[in-house]
Design a protein around this motif. Structure first.
Motif, PDB file in Angstrom:
ATOM      1  N   HIS A  30      52.275  43.601  37.933  1.00 48.73           N
ATOM      2  CA  HIS A  30      51.007  42.873  37.790  1.00 48.73           C
ATOM      3  C   HIS A  30      50.221  42.820  39.096  1.00 48.73           C
ATOM      4  O   HIS A  30      49.311  41.999  39.239  1.00 48.73           O
ATOM      5  CB  HIS A  30      51.289  41.460  37.274  1.00 48.73           C
ATOM      6  CG  HIS A  30      51.821  41.423  35.871  1.00 48.73           C
ATOM      7  ND1 HIS A  30      51.026  41.587  34.766  1.00 48.73           N
ATOM      8  CD2 HIS A  30      53.097  41.289  35.406  1.00 48.73           C
ATOM      9  CE1 HIS A  30      51.781  41.532  33.678  1.00 48.73           C
ATOM     10  NE2 HIS A  30      53.033  41.349  34.031  1.00 48.73           N
ATOM     11  N   ARG A  84      52.936  34.768  32.584  1.00 48.52           N
ATOM     12  CA  ARG A  84      52.755  34.947  31.132  1.00 48.52           C
ATOM     13  C   ARG A  84      53.737  35.986  30.594  1.00 48.52           C
ATOM     14  O   ARG A  84      54.337  35.809  29.537  1.00 48.52           O
ATOM     15  CB  ARG A  84      51.312  35.357  30.834  1.00 48.52           C
ATOM     16  CG  ARG A  84      50.307  34.231  30.950  1.00 48.52           C
ATOM     17  CD  ARG A  84      48.976  34.613  30.319  1.00 48.52           C
ATOM     18  NE  ARG A  84      48.337  35.711  31.041  1.00 48.52           N
ATOM     19  CZ  ARG A  84      47.506  35.558  32.070  1.00 48.52           C
ATOM     20  NH1 ARG A  84      47.232  34.327  32.512  1.00 48.52           N
ATOM     21  NH2 ARG A  84      46.963  36.610  32.654  1.00 48.52           N
ATOM     22  N   THR A  85      53.904  37.070  31.325  1.00 45.80           N
ATOM     23  CA  THR A  85      54.846  38.109  30.887  1.00 45.80           C
ATOM     24  C   THR A  85      56.272  37.579  30.866  1.00 45.80           C
ATOM     25  O   THR A  85      57.044  37.869  29.952  1.00 45.80           O
ATOM     26  CB  THR A  85      54.761  39.325  31.830  1.00 45.80           C
ATOM     27  OG1 THR A  85      53.444  39.862  31.770  1.00 45.80           O
ATOM     28  CG2 THR A  85      55.772  40.394  31.427  1.00 45.80           C
TER      29      THR A  85
END
Length: 461
Positions: A433, A442-443
Motif C-alpha cells: 500500500h 483496511r486490508t
C-alpha cells in the motif's frame, strides 16, 4: 523523602495527587491495600526527573499531579494515576513516560483520541509546556525542577536506572501480600521477576506455582486454576485441587493473564476479593491463603477500553504495577547479562568466552534492537560460544532457519515465530500500500490505531 506512595490503589514512584476535592471523596470508593513501603538509599547524585501535569480546562480544572513514575496514566478509571471525571475521556485514555529527559505520550486506544498542541497523535514526544488534549480535558505538561533519588537494590541483576526502578518496586512490594501485575514485552523476564518477588517475601518457604493462561486449553484452564470434583466432567475420575489450593500459604504466578477468558475473569476476581475458590462441580467455597502475581505482554488498559478485560479485575490485579523495560532501554546492562549467561551455561572458560567478552562483541550487542529481549540475548550468547567466533547481529537465532526449533521451549519457539511473522506481514503490507496506513489497516481488517501500535512495536514507524 523516597519511597512509593499508594495512590488510587497502586504503588508508584514518588507520586503526589493534589486536589482540594480529594478530602471530600468517599473513602469507600478506594479499595484498601496492605502495601507498606520502605526507604531505600540511592547513590549520591543519581536521581530521576519529575514532571507536572496540570488540568487547564474540563470538569477537573485545577487538579495537578507531580510524578517521577516510570509510567503515568490519565483516565476516568480509579486505577489511573491522574483521574478525571470528563465523560469524553476513556477509562485508561493515555500514558506518559519520561525517557532520556523527554516526555513521551501514548494513546491507549481511547474512543476520542489524544492530541499535542492541536495535533492528533498515537505515540509522540511532547515538549515541556505542551498542551495535551484528552477528550475535552486540556492538560499542561511540564518537566519539573525536582529530582527524586533512584533507589539501589543490591543482589539483583542490572545496574541501569530502568531496572533499578523495577528492583525498588519489587523490593517494597515483597514486604506485603499485595497483588502484583508485571507488564512488559515478551522475553523481558517477567517469570524471573515473579520468582524473585516470591523469594524476597515472607512466603518464600511455601509453594510457588505457575500457570500459563495462554498455553492451556480454555476448557482445562478452569480446572487447573480452581480444581474439580469427581464426575464434574468427562474424564474427571477423581477430585483434584486447583493451583490456588495447592499453593496455599504461597504464591501463584498467572502468566499471560490477558489471555484469560471473560467467563473465568469473575471467578478470579472472587479469589482476589474474598480469597476463596469453588471447584468445578462443587457448591462449596474453600478459603485459600495465596499471594497472586500476574503478568502480561498486552496492555490491559487498552483491553479494558475494548471491553475484553474486566475493569474491576484489572483494578484488583494492578495494586502494584511493575513494567519491565525492554532490553533496548537498558543496554548498559549488557556486559552484566553476558557474564551471567556465561556463568549459567558453565562457559566462563570456554574458548568462545573471550569472544563474547570483547569490546567489539559488546558494541555490536548495543546496536541490535533485541525484539526477543533477554531471552533472545541468551540464545545469541550461547550460539557465539558454540561457534567460537564473532557473529553479527544478523546471525541472531532465527526461527525461520530452524522450522521445528526443538532446542527451545514451546512457548519461546512460538513467540519467536509469531514475532517474525508479524514483522514480515507488516513490512509486506506497507509495501503493498506504499506506506498508506489507513489502506493497510483496511486490508488487514484491524483498526488503524492498532496497526500503528504494531508498527511502533516492530520499529517500522
Amino acid at each position: 523523602m523516597i519511597g512509593g506512595s499508594l495512590a488510587r490503589g497502586r504503588l508508584c514512584d514518588s507520586l503526589v495527587v493534589t486536589d482540594a476535592r480529594d478530602a471530600d471523596r468517599d473513602a469507600s470508593d478506594e479499595p484498601s491495600s496492605p502495601v507498606q513501603t520502605r526507604s531505600i538509599t540511592g547513590e549520591p547524585g543519581d536521581a530521576a526527573q519529575t514532571f507536572l501535569l496540570t488540568v487547564l480546562a474540563g470538569p477537573d480544572a485545577g487538579r495537578s499531579l507531580t510524578s517521577a513514575a516510570a509510567v503515568t496514566t490519565i483516565g476516568t478509571h480509579p486505577g489511573a494515576a491522574l483521574v478525571v471525571t470528563d465523560p469524553t475521556v476513556s477509562r485508561f485514555h493515555a500514558e506518559i513516560r519520561l525517557e532520556a529527559g523527554r516526555l513521551r505520550l501514548r494513546d491507549l486506544g481511547s474512543m476520542n483520541g489524544t492530541s499535542i498542541d492541536g495535533v492528533a497523535v498515537t505515540d509522540a514526544f511532547a515538549a515541556s509546556g505542551a498542551s495535551i488534549l484528552v477528550g475535552r480535558t486540556r492538560i499542561r505538561v511540564d518537566i519539573g525542577a525536582e529530582r527524586v533519588p533512584i533507589p539501589v537494590v543490591p543482589d539483583m541483576l542490572g545496574r541501569s536506572r530502568a531496572m533499578r526502578r523495577v528492583f525498588a518496586l519489587l523490593g517494597r512490594a515483597a514486604q506485603s501480600d499485595a497483588t502484583v501485575l508485571l507488564g512488559g514485552e515478551t522475553g523481558t523476564g517477567k517469570e524471573v521477576a515473579a520468582e524473585s518477588l516470591h523469594r524476597q517475601s515472607a512466603r518464600r518457604d511455601a509453594p510457588f506455582m505457575v500457570v500459563d493462561c495462554a498455553a492451556l486449553p480454555h476448557d482445562l484452564l478452569e480446572s487447573e486454576l480452581f480444581g474439580h470434583e469427581k464426575g464434574s466432567f468427562t474424564g474427571a475420575t477423581g477430585a483434584r485441587e486447583g493451583v490456588f489450593e495447592a499453593a496455599n500459604g504461597g504464591t501463584v504466578f498467572l502468566d499471560e493473564i490477558g489471555e484469560l477468558g471473560l467467563d473465568l475473569q469473575p471467578k478470579l476476581l472472587r479469589v482476589l476479593e474474598r480469597r476463596e475458590v469453588r471447584r468445578v462441580g462443587s457448591n462449596k467455597h474453600a478459603s485459600v491463603d495465596v499471594r497472586i502475581v500476574a503478568a502480561t505482554n498486552r496492555d490491559l488498559r487498552t483491553e479494558v477500553n475494548a471491553r475484553r478485560f474486566r475493569s474491576d479485575l484489572y483494578y484488583r490485579l494492578a495494586v502494584v504495577e511493575v513494567s519491565l523495560p525492554p532490553l533496548r532501554e537498558r543496554v548498559e546492562d549488557l556486559p552484566m547479562l553476558v557474564e551471567h549467561f556465561l556463568t549459567s551455561l558453565g562457559a566462563q572458560d570456554a574458548p568462545g568466552a573471550t569472544v563474547v567478552r570483547s569490546a567489539q562483541f559488546l558494541a555490536g550487542l548495543a546496536e541490535h534492537a533485541w525484539p526477543g529481549n533477554v531471552r533472545e540475548l541468551r540464545n545469541y550468547v550461547e550460539r557465539a560460544i558454540t561457534l567460537h567466533d564473532l557473529p553479527t547481529t544478523d546471525d541472531v537465532p532465527d526461527p525461520s532457519h530452524d522450522p521445528l526449533a526443538l532446542d527451545r521451549p514451546l512457548k519461546a519457539a512460538r513467540e519467536a515465530w509469531n514475532a517474525r511473522f508479524e514483522r514480515s506481514y507488516l513490512e509486506a503490507l506497507l509495501a503493498r500500500h506504499e506506506g498508506n496506513v489507513s489502506a493497510a489497516a483496511r486490508t488487514a481488517g484491524i483498526d488503524r490505531v492498532h496497526l500503528y501500535r504494531l508498527l511502533w512495536r516492530h520499529k517500522l514507524r
